[in-house]
Design a protein around this motif. Structure first.
Motif, PDB file in Angstrom:
ATOM      1  N   GLY A  45      50.457  43.813  43.266  1.00 53.61           N
ATOM      2  CA  GLY A  45      50.210  43.832  41.828  1.00 53.61           C
ATOM      3  C   GLY A  45      49.253  44.940  41.488  1.00 53.61           C
ATOM      4  N   LYS A  46      48.549  44.793  40.377  1.00 51.28           N
ATOM      5  CA  LYS A  46      47.508  45.762  40.038  1.00 51.28           C
ATOM      6  C   LYS A  46      46.428  45.683  41.101  1.00 51.28           C
ATOM      7  N   ASN A  47      45.748  46.760  41.294  1.00 45.61           N
ATOM      8  CA  ASN A  47      44.850  46.794  42.431  1.00 45.61           C
ATOM      9  C   ASN A  47      43.476  47.343  42.124  1.00 45.61           C
ATOM     10  N   HIS A  48      43.038  47.146  40.895  1.00 44.04           N
ATOM     11  CA  HIS A  48      41.670  47.510  40.561  1.00 44.04           C
ATOM     12  C   HIS A  48      40.758  46.397  41.072  1.00 44.04           C
ATOM     13  N   VAL A  49      39.484  46.660  41.157  1.00 40.92           N
ATOM     14  CA  VAL A  49      38.541  45.696  41.717  1.00 40.92           C
ATOM     15  C   VAL A  49      38.620  44.349  40.996  1.00 40.92           C
ATOM     16  N   GLY A  50      38.654  44.362  39.673  1.00 42.36           N
ATOM     17  CA  GLY A  50      38.739  43.106  38.922  1.00 42.36           C
ATOM     18  C   GLY A  50      40.013  42.341  39.230  1.00 42.36           C
ATOM     19  N   ASP A  51      41.132  43.060  39.349  1.00 40.47           N
ATOM     20  CA  ASP A  51      42.401  42.415  39.685  1.00 40.47           C
ATOM     21  C   ASP A  51      42.329  41.758  41.059  1.00 40.47           C
ATOM     22  N   MET A  52      41.655  42.415  41.980  1.00 40.28           N
ATOM     23  CA  MET A  52      41.508  41.847  43.328  1.00 40.28           C
ATOM     24  C   MET A  52      40.695  40.559  43.262  1.00 40.28           C
ATOM     25  N   LEU A  53      39.640  40.564  42.465  1.00 43.67           N
ATOM     26  CA  LEU A  53      38.816  39.365  42.318  1.00 43.67           C
ATOM     27  C   LEU A  53      39.613  38.223  41.689  1.00 43.67           C
ATOM     28  N   PHE A  54      40.453  38.538  40.706  1.00 44.85           N
ATOM     29  CA  PHE A  54      41.213  37.505  39.997  1.00 44.85           C
ATOM     30  C   PHE A  54      42.316  36.870  40.832  1.00 44.85           C
ATOM     31  N   GLU A  83      42.531  51.503  49.427  1.00 49.43           N
ATOM     32  CA  GLU A  83      41.339  51.190  50.230  1.00 49.43           C
ATOM     33  C   GLU A  83      40.095  51.018  49.364  1.00 49.43           C
ATOM     34  N   SER A  84      40.053  51.690  48.226  1.00 50.06           N
ATOM     35  CA  SER A  84      38.873  51.610  47.359  1.00 50.06           C
ATOM     36  C   SER A  84      38.666  50.223  46.757  1.00 50.06           C
ATOM     37  N   SER A  85      39.674  49.366  46.821  1.00 48.03           N
ATOM     38  CA  SER A  85      39.551  48.030  46.222  1.00 48.03           C
ATOM     39  C   SER A  85      39.335  46.912  47.236  1.00 48.03           C
ATOM     40  N   THR A  86      39.264  47.227  48.510  1.00 52.08           N
ATOM     41  CA  THR A  86      39.196  46.159  49.509  1.00 52.08           C
ATOM     42  C   THR A  86      37.822  45.528  49.656  1.00 52.08           C
ATOM     43  N   ASP A  87      36.775  46.220  49.255  1.00 45.78           N
ATOM     44  CA  ASP A  87      35.431  45.650  49.452  1.00 45.78           C
ATOM     45  C   ASP A  87      35.283  44.283  48.794  1.00 45.78           C
ATOM     46  N   ILE A  88      35.919  44.086  47.653  1.00 45.49           N
ATOM     47  CA  ILE A  88      35.795  42.816  46.929  1.00 45.49           C
ATOM     48  C   ILE A  88      36.457  41.666  47.697  1.00 45.49           C
ATOM     49  N   LEU A  89      37.422  41.995  48.564  1.00 44.85           N
ATOM     50  CA  LEU A  89      38.127  40.972  49.338  1.00 44.85           C
ATOM     51  C   LEU A  89      37.649  40.877  50.785  1.00 44.85           C
ATOM     52  N   ARG A  90      36.802  41.807  51.173  1.00 45.41           N
ATOM     53  CA  ARG A  90      36.308  41.813  52.550  1.00 45.41           C
ATOM     54  C   ARG A  90      35.673  40.458  52.880  1.00 45.41           C
ATOM     55  N   ASN A  91      35.879  39.985  54.049  1.00 47.10           N
ATOM     56  CA  ASN A  91      35.346  38.719  54.571  1.00 47.10           C
ATOM     57  C   ASN A  91      36.055  37.485  54.025  1.00 47.10           C
ATOM     58  N   PRO A 129      49.164  33.267  24.910  1.00 42.95           N
ATOM     59  CA  PRO A 129      48.177  34.027  25.656  1.00 42.95           C
ATOM     60  C   PRO A 129      47.650  33.182  26.816  1.00 42.95           C
ATOM     61  N   LYS A 130      47.182  33.852  27.809  1.00 39.98           N
ATOM     62  CA  LYS A 130      46.667  33.147  28.973  1.00 39.98           C
ATOM     63  C   LYS A 130      45.640  34.050  29.658  1.00 39.98           C
ATOM     64  N   ILE A 131      44.565  33.462  30.172  1.00 38.74           N
ATOM     65  CA  ILE A 131      43.593  34.282  30.883  1.00 38.74           C
ATOM     66  C   ILE A 131      44.186  34.703  32.226  1.00 38.74           C
ATOM     67  N   VAL A 132      43.716  35.801  32.754  1.00 37.04           N
ATOM     68  CA  VAL A 132      44.317  36.431  33.935  1.00 37.04           C
ATOM     69  C   VAL A 132      44.368  35.491  35.132  1.00 37.04           C
ATOM     70  N   ILE A 133      43.295  34.774  35.397  1.00 40.47           N
ATOM     71  CA  ILE A 133      43.286  33.881  36.566  1.00 40.47           C
ATOM     72  C   ILE A 133      44.373  32.819  36.431  1.00 40.47           C
ATOM     73  N   GLU A 134      44.559  32.294  35.233  1.00 37.46           N
ATOM     74  CA  GLU A 134      45.607  31.294  35.022  1.00 37.46           C
ATOM     75  C   GLU A 134      46.997  31.894  35.218  1.00 37.46           C
ATOM     76  N   ARG A 151      36.180  34.117  43.873  1.00 43.05           N
ATOM     77  CA  ARG A 151      35.146  33.976  44.895  1.00 43.05           C
ATOM     78  C   ARG A 151      35.058  35.230  45.741  1.00 43.05           C
ATOM     79  N   ILE A 152      33.829  35.647  45.978  1.00 39.42           N
ATOM     80  CA  ILE A 152      33.554  36.755  46.888  1.00 39.42           C
ATOM     81  C   ILE A 152      32.873  36.154  48.102  1.00 39.42           C
TER      82      ILE A 152
END
Length: 188
Positions: A22-31, A54-62, A145-150, A169-170
């Motif tokens: 999907g989209k791969n910006h940091v916020g999208d990874m968090l959602f 690779e620039s977006s993986t830090d948010i998902l690391r661990n 309408p719906k929030i992204v996480i939903e 969650r991080i």
């Protein structure tokens, strides 16, 4: 190969490997972290992979529920460069034996549907209101309408997963947690 299940029907009982695209910006990874946790709760033996630059993986690391990443270059405005990037991603995925693939963005390029199809993934789930949705095997209903996480959790619900935890969650290392505690303590 192009057959479509219009309902939940015979979804894979236990996919061995799951791919999220999907989209791969940091916020999208968090959602997508609640979706990843929900998938892991139902398919405990499945290996879950995420496509991202690779620039977006830090948010998902661990994150203990992610087994791997498939990296690609940032999206290019040059059509040829973008197409070559897609071919590279497809080549990297082909033969990795993914059983279930999800294109989880409601407004993402139709290119994600094409990538899932060309990758040879058995079950390809996504929103079907744009572009190449005929390449999907399952279409998740989308309601505005719906929030992204939903929106992301609609995929878990489509798969029959009871969603209990909806907060992103991080996962921090012990040293990161200690460093954060020190900073907050210093701030008072």
């Amino acid at each position: 190969f192009l057959s479509r299940n219009r309902g939940k029907g015979d979804l894979l009982a236990d996919p061995g490997r799951i791919l999220l695209i999907g989209k791969n910006h940091v916020g999208d990874m968090l959602f997508i972290t609640p979706l990843i946790a929900a998938l892991h709760s139902k398919y405990t033996n499945a290996k879950i992979y995420v496509t991202c630059p690779e620039s977006s993986t830090d948010i998902l690391r661990n994150n203990p529920y992610i087994d791997g990443y498939i990296y690609f270059s940032e999206v290019s405005s040059n059509v040829f460069s973008g197409f070559m990037n897609v071919l590279k991603v497809v080549f990297m995925r082909r033969g990795k034996g993914f059983d279930l693939g999800m294109s989880y963005n409601n407004n993402q390029f139709a290119m994600n549907h094409l990538i899932l199809f060309l990758s040879g993934i058995k079950r390809r789930i996504g929103y079907g209101h744009k572009g190449l949705s005929f390449l999907l095997t399952d279409i998740v209903p989308f309601e505005y309408p719906k929030i992204v996480i939903e929106e992301r959790l609609d995929f878990a619900r489509y798969l029959g997963i009871d969603v209990a935890f909806t907060c992103p969650r991080i996962f921090l290392t012990d040293s990161e947690t200690h460093e954060a505690e020190t900073i907050f303590a210093d701030l008072g």
